[in-house]
Every structure is written in structure tokens, then in C-alpha cells.
Scaffold this motif. Structure first.
Motif, PDB file in Angstrom:
ATOM      1  N   VAL A  91       0.864  -1.186   0.000  1.00 22.78           N
ATOM      2  CA  VAL A  91       0.000   0.000   0.000  1.00 22.78           C
ATOM      3  C   VAL A  91       0.896   1.230   0.000  1.00 22.78           C
ATOM      4  CG1 VAL A  91      -1.835   1.250   1.214  1.00 22.78           C
ATOM      5  CG2 VAL A  91      -1.730  -1.259   1.347  1.00 22.78           C
ATOM      6  N   ARG A  92       0.755   2.047  -1.022  1.00 20.37           N
ATOM      7  CA  ARG A  92       1.585   3.255  -1.115  1.00 20.37           C
ATOM      8  C   ARG A  92       0.967   4.393  -0.299  1.00 20.37           C
ATOM      9  NH1 ARG A  92       5.645   2.148  -4.232  1.00 20.37           N
ATOM     10  NH2 ARG A  92       5.423   0.798  -6.051  1.00 20.37           N
ATOM     11  N   GLY A  93       1.730   5.468  -0.167  1.00 27.54           N
ATOM     12  CA  GLY A  93       1.283   6.597   0.644  1.00 27.54           C
ATOM     13  C   GLY A  93      -0.010   7.237   0.165  1.00 27.54           C
ATOM     14  N   ASN A  94      -0.305   7.068  -1.112  1.00 28.61           N
ATOM     15  CA  ASN A  94      -1.565   7.626  -1.635  1.00 28.61           C
ATOM     16  C   ASN A  94      -2.707   6.615  -1.554  1.00 28.61           C
ATOM     17  OD1 ASN A  94      -0.877   5.825  -3.607  1.00 28.61           O
ATOM     18  ND2 ASN A  94      -0.764   7.316  -5.281  1.00 28.61           N
ATOM     19  N   GLY A  95      -2.423   5.450  -0.956  1.00 24.36           N
ATOM     20  CA  GLY A  95      -3.473   4.447  -0.776  1.00 24.36           C
ATOM     21  C   GLY A  95      -3.512   3.412  -1.879  1.00 24.36           C
ATOM     22  N   GLU A  96      -2.893   3.717  -3.020  1.00 26.00           N
ATOM     23  CA  GLU A  96      -2.881   2.742  -4.114  1.00 26.00           C
ATOM     24  C   GLU A  96      -2.124   1.484  -3.694  1.00 26.00           C
ATOM     25  OE1 GLU A  96      -1.590   4.506  -7.769  1.00 26.00           O
ATOM     26  OE2 GLU A  96      -3.154   6.044  -7.692  1.00 26.00           O
ATOM     27  N   THR A  97      -2.583   0.365  -4.168  1.00 25.96           N
ATOM     28  CA  THR A  97      -2.092  -0.919  -3.661  1.00 25.96           C
ATOM     29  C   THR A  97      -1.662  -1.810  -4.821  1.00 25.96           C
ATOM     30  OG1 THR A  97      -3.540  -0.690  -1.744  1.00 25.96           O
ATOM     31  CG2 THR A  97      -2.738  -2.901  -2.224  1.00 25.96           C
ATOM     32  N   GLU A  98      -0.546  -2.504  -4.632  1.00 24.98           N
ATOM     33  CA  GLU A  98       0.025  -3.345  -5.685  1.00 24.98           C
ATOM     34  C   GLU A  98       0.319  -4.751  -5.191  1.00 24.98           C
ATOM     35  OE1 GLU A  98       3.560  -1.736  -7.525  1.00 24.98           O
ATOM     36  OE2 GLU A  98       2.789   0.284  -7.142  1.00 24.98           O
ATOM     37  N   ASN A  99       0.336  -5.661  -6.126  1.00 21.74           N
ATOM     38  CA  ASN A  99       0.740  -7.040  -5.877  1.00 21.74           C
ATOM     39  C   ASN A  99       2.262  -7.112  -5.926  1.00 21.74           C
ATOM     40  OD1 ASN A  99       1.093  -9.788  -5.783  1.00 21.74           O
ATOM     41  ND2 ASN A  99       0.006 -10.224  -7.706  1.00 21.74           N
ATOM     42  N   VAL A 100       2.886  -7.462  -4.808  1.00 24.23           N
ATOM     43  CA  VAL A 100       4.360  -7.535  -4.758  1.00 24.23           C
ATOM     44  C   VAL A 100       4.773  -8.807  -4.023  1.00 24.23           C
ATOM     45  CG1 VAL A 100       4.603  -5.016  -4.732  1.00 24.23           C
ATOM     46  CG2 VAL A 100       4.515  -6.289  -2.565  1.00 24.23           C
ATOM     47  N   GLU A 101       6.066  -9.059  -4.011  1.00 22.78           N
ATOM     48  CA  GLU A 101       6.594 -10.147  -3.181  1.00 22.78           C
ATOM     49  C   GLU A 101       7.653  -9.593  -2.253  1.00 22.78           C
ATOM     50  OE1 GLU A 101       7.176 -13.960  -4.437  1.00 22.78           O
ATOM     51  OE2 GLU A 101       5.622 -13.911  -5.979  1.00 22.78           O
ATOM     52  N   VAL A 102       7.796 -10.210  -1.124  1.00 26.69           N
ATOM     53  CA  VAL A 102       8.827  -9.785  -0.179  1.00 26.69           C
ATOM     54  C   VAL A 102       9.912 -10.848  -0.097  1.00 26.69           C
ATOM     55  CG1 VAL A 102       7.445  -8.265   1.258  1.00 26.69           C
ATOM     56  CG2 VAL A 102       7.450 -10.716   1.712  1.00 26.69           C
ATOM     57  N   GLY A 103      11.055 -10.427   0.371  1.00 30.33           N
ATOM     58  CA  GLY A 103      12.123 -11.380   0.752  1.00 30.33           C
ATOM     59  C   GLY A 103      12.975 -11.776  -0.414  1.00 30.33           C
TER      60      GLY A 103
END
Lengths: 442, 442
Positions: B430-442
Motif C-alpha cells: 500500500v503506497r502513501g496515496n493508498g494505491e495498492t500493488e501485488n508484490v513479493e517480499v524477501g
């Protein structure tokens, strides 16, 4: 009898160790089915019983058309709808019952439903001024009156509140079965009992909103007002408002349907449906009820002596057999499934008894599926029918010990002037040909 | 600050003894809401925060059009439909994913749903040969093979069987999240996780039918075959067939929908959706699996070394945050409700943990609503958002103690060749403007 025809109902099939039916064994089912529920398919001439013995059933071996050609694309309907073969499963009006189509009622087709959830598209509808079409971006809910801080909420404000819940409750119109006070009248459970539905609501406790506004100590009642053209208004005791009422924006997993109050309705568990204000726009806290039209000239119980009971909010335990019923006659002798629904505004359904002979013998039905407080409960009785006349009744008991009364018991106290709160036991007469009628006994 | 404007988020309102929110107090909510969830309406110029302080909100006091004119008649839609304002809440296809629209998939819009029931019109659809349109009067179901007595049933035969049940189960396609094996790809939980639905089924135990036919001692597998143009066939171990499978004719209170197998589908609780054969026309009992296309070249798990695991029937515990998600970004700072769904093919969901910072800190979410074995469970986390970037994940645990793995843990064992059975933890940024993306961590 050849290998590919069925045994008659005097010749049970070989027993099996694995048989585990809860209330009617395989042996009894096959025997009772008469026709035999299925046909041997070995050999060249498979047949179903019910057809001429030995005559082939054209629907078994030949590959049907729907297997030979591609069906409709996956997303032909981005929002799906029922099969065209179910086109008669709809809400229906009784045109002579009301003066206008905007202030009218449509009835849930209980005879065609099963399980415990009422499909959103089939939930009965009662409006007093038509279906309001509300733009959710312009929707506002006001709380004022005896509160510390009057507040106005947008839909988004409500959706961002903590403590969101999901709860299944029945909603019954106080006038459900109202036309039956003076005797059996409407020929179908859709019409005698179809002003009820059972829905899983998503929303926030009304208490959360009231606490945000801060109810003053003098505040003892809440007025709920709708935004439709009827401006429906009802007075609700503060104890109930702070107990279990919900401000709901979801039903059965999705947004409220327009005819159920989109975008927001009040949920008043176990209490008469008229109080579940749709298109909720205002909540006013006061120190006494407002004595609005809908709680004075309407929704009071007119007694034999002309006096009225007011504020009979709670819907008492009630049940109805939905199959068989006039719209769902028995189709054949042998094994049959009797089913129906039961509910209570005071708690959970504890037991449902069913009689097939007008009350001489009662059998406890099997409750099956979710069975929570103030939600609709499904019951079944698997039975064999030899073709005799039946007088079918169901009798619900809730977990307070309250037992659904007979119509005679109700009338002895309430007379026959009333429209509302008729929770008497319903009787269906099943004739030898399976046709079923609304009758009264005794 | 005048009486009719809101306090800013540093000025909590007066506390109230009655406050009883479960996880975020009224004080915290009002403070965190920032805008203040609601506006004082005393005086002449009611306003909502978020608007210019003191400027009147045109949606509060003026009577809206929908209150001034009669709405639509009660039964404008005998079978109701959603509000026109919800027209974007639909099943969607990913056109590049499949070669034809008859052998394709549409996805459940999880980001727009709540509660635990998937509305029948929004249940994802996967066909291999289009949607069969079956005349219920011509419908037949055959049981044969290693049985004492081959049988054919009509729909009415099945409806007259004893022991009818109502059970809610999730159905997840084995390929749900399948495009994510090699990395974050589809931008929305509708597409990454939308091959799932949760429905209350009405039907009879498959065991009842098998017992009527009499499974021979050698019978160890059941072949289920569909009547659609794909003639879908799958092998099911006899233990499962006799345990909890259902022959279902109802969903969510009404008849099965056409795209879900009207008039009859198989229900195989907790097991991959492909086995839940729709338009069920044939059950054959045998002594070994049939090795059909759908259980050899498809629906097996291709490992890194080129070998395949077959018959991985059970869908392991899994969860996903549906809000926020790419299709449902955060709209404003302050109070917010995070929600999602969790499920397990091995039992009930016991716990769901949520992290907002990519796994550094975990909080146990609130499970709310029905929470039964092999049914979808709803969870919530009420939280304040200060506008920082979030890495949102959920992690489900079922009542066997199994914990949903990370994608890395899955890949370490399974490689990245597979399409099926990806139950790894999903991450949304979730970015600072609220927009949200599919990502992976690690």
C-alpha cells in the motif's frame, strides 16, 4: 421380472452393511419409492420404473444434445442468474391485497426454496412508497436529539467503523399470515407465510454510532427514519438499540439490494420487520416513543373488544411446512421428503414437531443446517406416503420453551380483528391425488 | 472552531461510559478518522469534515429527490438484482489466460464482497466446454460399475431421498493463484485469489446413492462424469465418496445455478474444485483410478525436476486480504477496516494473523461470522493508517495446526513449474496515496 426392470415395492433389494441413512433406510427407501428410485441399466434396454416395464428410457443411453455441442461461454452473464427452467421461482404479489404497486408487498416463494439462506433476489419486498434509488455518494445518516454531539455519517464513514460483524437473522413482517386470522384464505405458503426472509447481514452495531454521538441519560427511545418517499418512521427502545441492532450495508455477501434499503438499513433482530427501517437516513434519540402512524393506526394488535395492544415488537416462534403445500403438491406415492422452516424472535429453534394426521400423532422433525438465535431454521421429515389423505402441521418450540400455538388458542385471546402477529399452526390438507389445500382443523 | 465544524484529529470528543467497541474505541476512532467520522449538525450550517470547515454539506438538510417522489413499484423485478450503483461488481475474465471463451474462467470479485456467503451470481466459473443447459425433466444420473445393482435416478428421485442436508463449503480451483508461482503478476485479489466461492449446498450424501446401488468389496474408486461438452471426468477414492461428498441440487437456498452444474453437481468438501463435477451424469465404481486427462496432464503438480505429484486432492490452508488490495485501495488516513478470507480443506480456520509491515509484526485478526470446517471464514483487523507505506499479509492456521506457508517456502519444495496448489502468503504493497500493488517480499 427381467434384470433390467425394477423390483416392485414388496421386493426390497439385498441389504448392505454400509447402509447409514439417518431416518429411512435404503431398504425402506427403495421399497417405499414404489416406482423404485432408479432402474437397473445392465443389458440393452435400460429402463426406469414409472415407465412401462422393459421400455427403454430415451434419456439414459443416447448422448443428449448438451453433451454434443459447446455450451454458453464462461462469462455470458458477468452477474449470473437462475436457470431458465426455474423461471417460475419468483416473488409474487396478491393484486387485490393492496391499493397501489408502490405501497404493496411481494412474497418469498418459500415452496421452491431449501436450506436456510433466502436468495437476495427472492427476499419478499414491502414498501410504503416505492423503492428509493439512492446514490451512495450522496447518502447521509444523521444522529441527533438527546445526544452529546449530533453527527452525520457518509457510507464510507460507516464502512470504516471498527467492529464490523456478520450475522444471519430472519426478518418477518408483522402482517405475515395476517389474512388468515378469520380462516384459511390464501392457497400457498408463498402467500400465507412468504413475508419472511433469512439473510446474512454485514454491518456495524448501532451501539457504535450511538456511543459516538453520546446518548444523554434522558435518552430512552430512538426514532429510525427512512429516506424513501414514505419516510418510514419507527420508535425503538434504547435498550434494544444498544443491545443487538445493526446498521447494515451488506446482505448475503454483497451490497444490500435496492429493495432492501440500499445502501443502509437497520437490522432489529427478532423484532417485526416494519422496524427494520430501509434507506436509513436519520436516528433521533428522545425520552419517549413518537407515536408515528406505523406504530399507532398500523402495527398494533386490534383485540375483540376494540382495544389495541401496542408495541408488540417481538415475533414469537412460528413454523410452516413448505413441502408439501398447495404450490408444491405430492407427486407420487412412496418415499417423500417433508420440509419446512421455523423461527423465533426470542432465540434459537429447539425443536419442531410434525403431524401428518391433523394432530393425533406428532413426530420430531430433523433440524438440519445452521440453527442460530433469531435465524430461520430448516427441518425435514422423511416419510412414506401410501396415498391416504394427510393433514400436515408443524409446531415450533424455541429455546425459551415457548411452543407455537394453534390458531384457536390465538383467537381465544386475540379475537379475529387483528392483522398482525399471527403465529398459529398452519394446516395443509393433502388429498389422495397429492393436491394440497389450505384448511383449518378443529 | 465553531460548534458546527469538527474537531481536528488531536482533539478527542468527550468520553462516554457506554463505549464498547471491540478493538478500536470510539475515542480512537473519532480521533483516528481525522476527518472525524461525522459532523455536528446543530445550528444553521451543518458540515462534514473533509469538506471546507463551516461549508454546508448539500446532502444533509435539503430533502433529496428520492424522498420527494414515489419509488419503483414493489415487484418491478420479480427476481431482484443489485443496485445500478454496484454495476462494476461482476465476475471478470482475464482474456489472455485462456484460448476460448467456452474453456475459460471468470473470477469472483472478492474485493467487493463481505461476510462469508458468495452471492450465487458472483461465484467464479470455470468451464472446459461451455455451460451446459440441461432440461431437468430429461436429467438422469447413472451409477454402475462394481455395484450390486446399476441404477438410474431422475432429479425427482434424488429430491425424494432421505437424509437431505444443508452444508456450507468453499470450492477452490486447484489453479487459484496459479499465475503467481513465478512472481507477483495479476494486480487484484479478484484475479490472484478469485477462483474460490463459498456456498451453502442442499443435497443428499453421495453415500446414500452408492449404498442403494451397493458398492462391491472390490470397488475402491468412483469415476464422476459431467454431462457437459467437456464430459469432465475425475477419479475419487471410495473413502472420500462414502465420507462427506454430496449430490447437490441446491445452492444458497435455491436451485443450482446453470454455470454451477444445474440441476446436479458433486460436492467434494475441502478437495480441489475440478473434482466437484458439474452437470453430474454418471458415477462408475471401479478398483483403480481411471487416469483421465484431468488427473494426468492436468491437475498434477509439476516439480522442478520434471516429475509430477498426482492426486494432491486437498486444498491446504490459505488466506488473502481482500481490503485493502489493488482493486480496493485505501481511501483516507485514520480509521480503516482491513478484511479478508481464509479457508482450509483440512478443517476449520483456527486463527488468522495479519502484518502491516511485511512480517516484522503480526497481529491476530478477529474471526467474525460462521467458522465451520472447510468453509470460508471472514476476518477483520481495525487499524489506524497514518499514511505510511504498508506491506500487508495474512497467514491462516487451521485446526490441525497447519500454518499457511510463504511463497519462498513453497518454491523451495515445489519449484516454479507448477500451476496448481499455490497457497503461499500474498503480499500487498500500500503506497502513501493508498494505491495498492501485488508484490513479493524477501
Amino acid at each position: 421380472m427381467s434384470d433390467n426392470t425394477l423390483p416392485d415395492n414388496k421386493q426390497p433389494p439385498a441389504d448392505r452393511a454400509r447402509s447409514a441413512e439417518p431416518s429411512l433406510s435404503r431398504r425402506r427407501f427403495l421399497a417405499a419409492a414404489g416406482l423404485g428410485a432408479g432402474a437397473a441399466v445392465v443389458g440393452a434396454g435400460p429402463a426406469r420404473a414409472g415407465s412401462v416395464p422393459g421400455a427403454p428410457d430415451p434419456n439414459i443411453v443416447p448422448v443428449p444434445g448438451w453433451t454434443k455441442t459447446l455450451g454458453a461461454p464462461v462469462n455470458a452473464n458477468p452477474y449470473g442468474k437462475p436457470s431458465k427452467f426455474e423461471k417460475d421461482v419468483v416473488r409474487r404479489e396478491v393484486t387485490w391485497l393492496t391499493a397501489s404497486s408502490e405501497s404493496s408487498v411481494s412474497f418469498t416463494p418459500l415452496y421452491a426454496l431449501d436450506g436456510t439462506i433466502t436468495p437476495s433476489g427472492l427476499c419478499f419486498v414491502r414498501h410504503h412508497g416505492g423503492e428509493a434509488e439512492i446514490d451512495p455518494d450522496k447518502y447521509r445518516l444523521m444522529i441527533h436529539g438527546m445526544v452529546d454531539k449530533p453527527l452525520v455519517f457518509t457510507l464510507e464513514d460507516i464502512r470504516r467503523m471498527p467492529g464490523r460483524v456478520n450475522r444471519a437473522y430472519f426478518l418477518e413482517c408483522a402482517a405475515n399470515s395476517g389474512m388468515e386470522w378469520r380462516g384459511a384464505q390464501l392457497n400457498g405458503c408463498q402467500f400465507t407465510h412468504g413475508m419472511i426472509h433469512n439473510v446474512q447481514y454485514t454491518g456495524v452495531p448501532l451501539r457504535t454510532l450511538l456511543d459516538m454521538a453520546g446518548v444523554k441519560p434522558k435518552g430512552k427511545w430512538v426514532l429510525a427514519e427512512g429516506a424513501d418517499a414514505a419516510v418510514m418512521t419507527r420508535s425503538i427502545p434504547i435498550e434494544k438499540a444498544l443491545d443487538d441492532c445493526l446498521v447494515a450495508f451488506g446482505m448475503n455477501g454483497e451490497a444490500l439490494r435496492p429493495e432492501q434499503g440500499y445502501p443502509v438499513r437497520l437490522v432489529v433482530p427478532g423484532w417485526e420487520g416494519n422496524m427494520w427501517v430501509k434507506w436509513l437516513r436519520r436516528l433521533k434519540v428522545g425520552d419517549q416513543p413518537w407515536q408515528q402512524r406505523e406504530e399507532t393506526s398500523k402495527y398494533t394488535d386490534l383485540l375483540a373488544d376494540g382495544r389495541s395492544r401496542r408495541f408488540t415488537f417481538i415475533m414469537d416462534a412460528k413454523s410452516v411446512v413448505t413441502n408439501p403445500s398447495p404450490q408444491a403438491p405430492l407427486k407420487q406415492k412412496g418415499a417423500n421428503v417433508l420440509t419446512g422452516v421455523a423461527w423465533s424472535g426470542r432465540g434459537a429453534i429447539k425443536r419442531v414437531d410434525v403431524t401428518l394426521d391433523g394432530g393425533r400423532n406428532w413426530t420430531t422433525a430433523r433440524i438440519e443446517g445452521p440453527n442460530t438465535s433469531r435465524a430461520m431454521t430448516r427441518f425435514y421429515l422423511d416419510f412414506d406416503w401410501a396415498g391416504q389423505e394427510l393433514m400436515v402441521q408443524s409446531r415450533a418450540m424455541d429455546d425459551t420453551g415457548y411452543v407455537q400455538p394453534t390458531k384457536q388458542e390465538l383467537r381465544a385471546i386475540r379475537g379475529t380483528n387483528s392483522i398482525y402477529h399471527n403465529n398459529g399452526i398452519q394446516t395443509w390438507l393433502v388429498r389422495g391425488n397429492g393436491e394440497t389445500e389450505n384448511v383449518e382443523v378443529g
